[in-house]
Write an enzyme that holds these catalytic residues in place. Sequence first.
Site, PDB file in Angstrom:
ATOM      1  N   ASP A   1     -11.054   3.029   4.046  1.00 24.58           N
ATOM      2  CA  ASP A   1     -11.482   1.631   3.913  1.00 24.58           C
ATOM      3  C   ASP A   1     -13.003   1.526   3.831  1.00 24.58           C
ATOM      4  O   ASP A   1     -13.537   0.459   3.516  1.00 24.58           O
ATOM      5  CB  ASP A   1     -10.984   0.807   5.111  1.00 24.58           C
ATOM      6  CG  ASP A   1      -9.744  -0.019   4.775  1.00 24.58           C
ATOM      7  OD1 ASP A   1      -9.511  -0.265   3.582  1.00 24.58           O
ATOM      8  OD2 ASP A   1      -9.035  -0.406   5.720  1.00 24.58           O
TER       9      ASP A   1
ATOM     10  N   GLN B   1      -4.648  -1.362   9.500  1.00 20.81           N
ATOM     11  CA  GLN B   1      -4.552  -2.689   8.883  1.00 20.81           C
ATOM     12  C   GLN B   1      -5.185  -3.740   9.794  1.00 20.81           C
ATOM     13  O   GLN B   1      -4.867  -3.818  10.980  1.00 20.81           O
ATOM     14  CB  GLN B   1      -3.070  -3.016   8.606  1.00 20.81           C
ATOM     15  CG  GLN B   1      -2.846  -4.322   7.889  1.00 20.81           C
ATOM     16  CD  GLN B   1      -3.440  -4.330   6.468  1.00 20.81           C
ATOM     17  OE1 GLN B   1      -3.270  -3.380   5.708  1.00 20.81           O
ATOM     18  NE2 GLN B   1      -4.130  -5.407   6.128  1.00 20.81           N
TER      19      GLN B   1
ATOM     20  N   LYS C   1       0.845  -1.204   0.000  1.00 21.77           N
ATOM     21  CA  LYS C   1       0.000   0.000   0.000  1.00 21.77           C
ATOM     22  C   LYS C   1       0.878   1.252   0.000  1.00 21.77           C
ATOM     23  O   LYS C   1       0.625   2.204  -0.741  1.00 21.77           O
ATOM     24  CB  LYS C   1      -0.933  -0.017   1.225  1.00 21.77           C
ATOM     25  CG  LYS C   1      -2.058  -1.023   1.066  1.00 21.77           C
ATOM     26  CD  LYS C   1      -2.835  -1.277   2.348  1.00 21.77           C
ATOM     27  CE  LYS C   1      -3.851  -2.402   2.105  1.00 21.77           C
ATOM     28  NZ  LYS C   1      -4.561  -2.836   3.310  1.00 21.77           N
TER      29      LYS C   1
END
Length: 307
Positions: A124, A101, A57
């Site tokens: 997200d 994460q 990422k």
Amino acid sequence: MNSPAHGRLIDGKAIAAQVLAEVREDVAELRAQGLQPALAVVLVGEDPASQVYVRNKVLRAEEAGIRSIEHRLPAQTEQATLLALIERLNDDAEVHGILVQLPLPPHIDENPVLQAIDPAKDVDGFHSDNVGGLSQGRAVLTPCTPAGCLRLLKQTCGELAGKHAVVIGRSNIVGKPMAALLLQADCTVTVVHSRSHDAAALCRQADIVVAAVGRPRMIDASWLKPGAVVIDVGINRIEEHGRTRLVGDVDFASALPLVSAITPVPGGVGPMTIAMLMHNTVSAARQQHISHVAQAAATETACPTTC
Ligand code: NDP
């Protein structure tokens, strides 16, 4: 179905590269206005798979011209410490996207952590404000994997309205938001899960199948209607012929001759997930900039510099 634009194989790598090229253009435009989009990535613990995801990422962000800020915290980090970090990132006007994460270590409760992220920075799309907004059809930050699947489908099928889509799996991360996005695209949507009766028969009715189960090769040709378009979200690590392989939830070899288009694993949905994360970061930066400018203008109207 229309004949697929990318042949029988849906090339996730190529379509992700297109998305990233669009993101780079958007970033260049924002930087010309003095705004550098920035993504904060928070990793708690040393889970090897998570470390790889975070590294990828950060790399993709840098390639796209997005500033990335990594926060690596030890596995024993207390929840309060993580929440305090998220609060600091929420308050930092130079940070536009925040990603924590998953999975988090077992002593940390995931839900309050995800709820602590400012919904405007929730790249997200897991905050309940964004989840609710998606189900109401509002333009919100959308979970990256289903958003990537939708993009693959739009580029493969063109018009989606009226198609019957069967989503296999109902997780908060993939299945449910996927169903909401397909409904928004005017598909007729069926969601199949572990308690569904005769999942294969339901699936055989589908023009579009999105498989997000986590069971290697569960969906074979007997589940599929000839000419269906298949998006395989599954990533399963199996031992075969003495080596470790990544396979999807779909039995690719038996499905391929029957379907009109299918994503491979790897090289299908995976690259799209990261590309959509970059897309979300740029959208978040642009939206925050617009809000900031509007707020400044409102303040100026309420209290001109002469007051
Ligand atoms: P979850 O384990 O959270 O959800 C799996 C879903 O599959 C559940 O809703 C479950 O039903 C359903 N299910 C399980 N067994 C069956 C069955 N026999 N028949 C029908 N439905 C069944 O997984 P995720 O949604 O998080 O992930 C799914 C897969 O996608 C995994 O392989 C994961 O690694 C992969 N993934 C890939 C990503 C990418 O970027 N390519 C990103 C995210 C995930 P129930 O709710 O009833 O238990």
